[in-house]
Design a protein around this motif. Structure first.
Motif, PDB file in Angstrom:
ATOM      1  N   ALA A   9       0.858  -1.181   0.000  1.00 14.19           N
ATOM      2  CA  ALA A   9       0.000   0.000   0.000  1.00 14.19           C
ATOM      3  C   ALA A   9       0.889   1.224   0.000  1.00 14.19           C
ATOM      4  CB  ALA A   9      -0.914  -0.006   1.232  1.00 14.19           C
ATOM      5  N   GLY A  10       0.770   2.016  -1.060  1.00 15.47           N
ATOM      6  CA  GLY A  10       1.513   3.262  -1.146  1.00 15.47           C
ATOM      7  C   GLY A  10       0.690   4.368  -0.530  1.00 15.47           C
ATOM      8  N   THR A  11       1.288   5.073   0.435  1.00 18.51           N
ATOM      9  CA  THR A  11       0.557   6.115   1.158  1.00 18.51           C
ATOM     10  C   THR A  11       1.191   7.479   0.907  1.00 18.51           C
ATOM     11  OG1 THR A  11       1.881   5.728   3.144  1.00 18.51           O
ATOM     12  CG2 THR A  11      -0.187   4.515   2.952  1.00 18.51           C
ATOM     13  N   VAL A  12       0.412   8.500   1.087  1.00 20.11           N
ATOM     14  CA  VAL A  12       0.890   9.864   0.861  1.00 20.11           C
ATOM     15  C   VAL A  12       1.737  10.298   2.049  1.00 20.11           C
ATOM     16  CG1 VAL A  12       0.212  12.254   0.469  1.00 20.11           C
ATOM     17  CG2 VAL A  12      -1.175  10.386  -0.477  1.00 20.11           C
ATOM     18  N   ALA A  39      -8.152  14.108  -4.864  1.00 17.57           N
ATOM     19  CA  ALA A  39      -7.393  14.791  -3.821  1.00 17.57           C
ATOM     20  C   ALA A  39      -7.155  13.850  -2.651  1.00 17.57           C
ATOM     21  CB  ALA A  39      -8.146  16.030  -3.360  1.00 17.57           C
ATOM     22  N   LEU A  40      -5.895  13.723  -2.245  1.00 11.39           N
ATOM     23  CA  LEU A  40      -5.529  12.855  -1.119  1.00 11.39           C
ATOM     24  C   LEU A  40      -4.765  13.663  -0.073  1.00 11.39           C
ATOM     25  CD1 LEU A  40      -5.940  10.775  -3.562  1.00 11.39           C
ATOM     26  CD2 LEU A  40      -4.448   9.280  -2.238  1.00 11.39           C
ATOM     27  N   ARG A  41      -4.982  13.289   1.175  1.00 14.88           N
ATOM     28  CA  ARG A  41      -4.272  13.929   2.284  1.00 14.88           C
ATOM     29  C   ARG A  41      -3.131  13.032   2.762  1.00 14.88           C
ATOM     30  NH1 ARG A  41      -6.669  18.276   4.225  1.00 14.88           N
ATOM     31  NH2 ARG A  41      -8.824  18.751   3.674  1.00 14.88           N
ATOM     32  N   ILE A  42      -2.290  13.571   3.610  1.00 14.75           N
ATOM     33  CA  ILE A  42      -1.179  12.797   4.166  1.00 14.75           C
ATOM     34  C   ILE A  42      -1.738  11.546   4.865  1.00 14.75           C
ATOM     35  CG2 ILE A  42       0.802  12.838   5.734  1.00 14.75           C
ATOM     36  CD1 ILE A  42       0.931  14.783   3.295  1.00 14.75           C
TER      37      ILE A  42
END
Lengths: 175, 82
Positions: A36-39, A88-91
């Motif tokens: 899982a790649g996360t911001v 749009a994605l947040r941290i």
């Protein structure tokens, strides 16, 4: 600009990871690798506040499906799955999920890395970073033009281990 | 004929929109010729075009390929998902 119906690899909703694991199937599999790649909150020294992913959906769907098929054949997998988030994605948000299931852990681990690398290098998806100072920039990526003079290749039959820096300007790794 | 270019990624900001339409007296024969006309009309895109894939539907075209009869090309800058 694109129709969001009938998408299987792209979503504008949070990715439901459990639904991608197929745990009730494939009893022959003893290995399940999940990426899982996360911001994250920084990139190349700059503080990141959020990201926005966009895609040319018709080709992104096609390429990811092809990458899944190639990965199943190459590593002898029973199952693999990739879903990429758009919008749009947040941290901390999950941007991409890759699942590989195989008889043994070695193929599952290797296949999972192969999946994410190939999607990053080939799927027409773009990442715009928004920084804490109010500025923004697109992450530099990988050229998928087949006749590029810089030596980049769009190759659906990759026969070497993927390299995060396979092309000189393919340095936008955010996962 | 009318040429139309559908833009993605950073190309949208450079061009000031998601689509550019050009009217030409004669139809370009190839993808490369169409991109020369685009660069003339929109100089801000010129430095980026060499690294862009030109696409018809879901087929990535060579620069030497004939321009699609529709006159429509999708332009994809270097990709950066994940």
């Amino acid at each position: 600009m694109t129709d969001s119906s009938n998408r299987t690899h792209l979503t504008e909703q949070p990715i439901a990871i459990d639904e991608l694991l197929a745990l009730d199937h494939y009893p022959e599999c003893g290995g399940l690798a999940l990426f899982a790649g996360t911001v994250r909150d920084h990139h190349q020294g700059l503080p990141v506040e959020s990201l926005r992913y966009t895609a040319y959906a018709p080709l992104a769907e096609k390429r990811i499906a092809e990458i899944e098929q190639q990965t199943r054949e190459r590593f002898g997998l029973s199952y693999c799955r990739v879903v990429h988030r758009l919008g749009a994605l947040r941290i901390g948000d999950v941007a991409i999920v890759c699942v590989a299931r195989a008889a043994h852990r070695a193929e599952a681990f290797e296949a999972c890395r192969y999946l994410v690398d190939e999607v990053k290098h080939q799927a027409p998806i773009w990442k715009e970073e928004f920084y804490t100072d109010g500025s923004s920039a697109y992450v530099q990526g990988c050229c998928i033009r087949p006749d590029s003079q810089s030596g980049d290749q769009y190759d659906v039959h990759v026969d070497s281990h993927p390299d995060h820096h396979r092309v000189p300007h393919c340095d936008g790794d955010h996962s | 004929m009318n040429l139309s270019f559908e833009l993605y990624g950073e190309l949208i900001a450079l061009a000031g929109g998601e689509r550019i339409t050009l009217a030409t007296a004669t139809a370009p024969a190839t993808v490369a010729e169409a991109l020369v006309l685009l660069a003339d009309q929109c100089p801000a895109l010129q430095p980026r075009l060499d690294q862009c894939a030109a696409v018809r539907d879901t087929d990535i075209l060579l620069r030497s390929d004939p321009l699609p009869e529709t006159g429509h090309l999708v332009l994809l800058p270097p990709v950066a998902g994940g």
